[in-house]
Design a protein around this motif. Structure first.
Motif, PDB file in Angstrom:
ATOM      1  N   SER A 126     -18.007  38.769   5.390  1.00  0.00           N
ATOM      2  CA  SER A 126     -18.571  38.549   6.712  1.00  0.00           C
ATOM      3  C   SER A 126     -19.804  37.666   6.573  1.00  0.00           C
ATOM      4  CB  SER A 126     -18.956  39.892   7.346  1.00  0.00           C
ATOM      5  OG  SER A 126     -19.641  39.703   8.558  1.00  0.00           O
ATOM      6  N   TYR A 127     -19.808  36.539   7.297  1.00  0.00           N
ATOM      7  CA  TYR A 127     -20.965  35.636   7.276  1.00  0.00           C
ATOM      8  C   TYR A 127     -21.427  35.318   5.860  1.00  0.00           C
ATOM      9  CZ  TYR A 127     -21.203  36.770  12.226  1.00  0.00           C
ATOM     10  OH  TYR A 127     -20.911  36.947  13.531  1.00  0.00           O
ATOM     11  N   GLU A 128     -20.491  34.919   5.005  1.00  0.00           N
ATOM     12  CA  GLU A 128     -20.797  34.510   3.643  1.00  0.00           C
ATOM     13  C   GLU A 128     -21.397  35.627   2.792  1.00  0.00           C
ATOM     14  OE1 GLU A 128     -21.713  30.627   2.911  1.00  0.00           O
ATOM     15  OE2 GLU A 128     -20.724  29.944   4.717  1.00  0.00           O
TER      16      GLU A 128
END
Length: 130
Positions: free
Chosen positions: A88-90
């Motif tokens: 999630s989100y890098e």
């Protein structure tokens, strides 16, 4: 044939951003704590939590600071064993174990730093807390 789960990773925690992560590991990896939602510094929106667990705090900076401090006491400077379950989100979303064997997610909930985010708790197979 079922794919094997990704290998566990070791995270020596060097920074805790807020109560649900990311935790920054010495290796450079960033980990979001699986299955929980905590107040954060980026949003003033209320936390996701079941009606039975609602409290009268808003997710404001004071709540976010308190949550971050609790998780820092639990994890900062410690060696966690984490099982990745998503991205999630890098960041890696992971179920992490503290050095004493406790689930970090469960410990954060028990200490009041976060609440169970039931949708993700079920998705990631978090199980029960002792």
């Amino acid at each position: 044939m079922t794919a094997a789960p990704p290998p566990s990773l070791i995270c020596h925690v060097v920074h805790v951003h807020d109560g649900d992560g990311p935790l920054w590991c010495r290796s450079g990896e960033k980990i979001r704590i699986a299955g929980v939602q905590a107040p954060d510094f980026e949003s003033a929106a209320p936390c996701h939590r079941p009606a039975a667990q609602r409290r009268t705090y808003d997710c404001d900076d004071r709540a976010a600071r308190r949550s971050q401090q609790i998780v820092a006491r639990l994890a900062l400077g410690k060696r966690l064993v984490c099982q990745p379950v998503d991205r999630s989100y890098e960041r890696v979303v992971a179920r992490c174990r503290l050095p004493d064997g406790r689930s970090l997610s469960c410990a954060a909930v028990a200490a009041g730093a976060a609440v169970r985010w039931d949708r993700y708790w079920r998705r990631y197979g978090m199980g029960g807390c002792r």
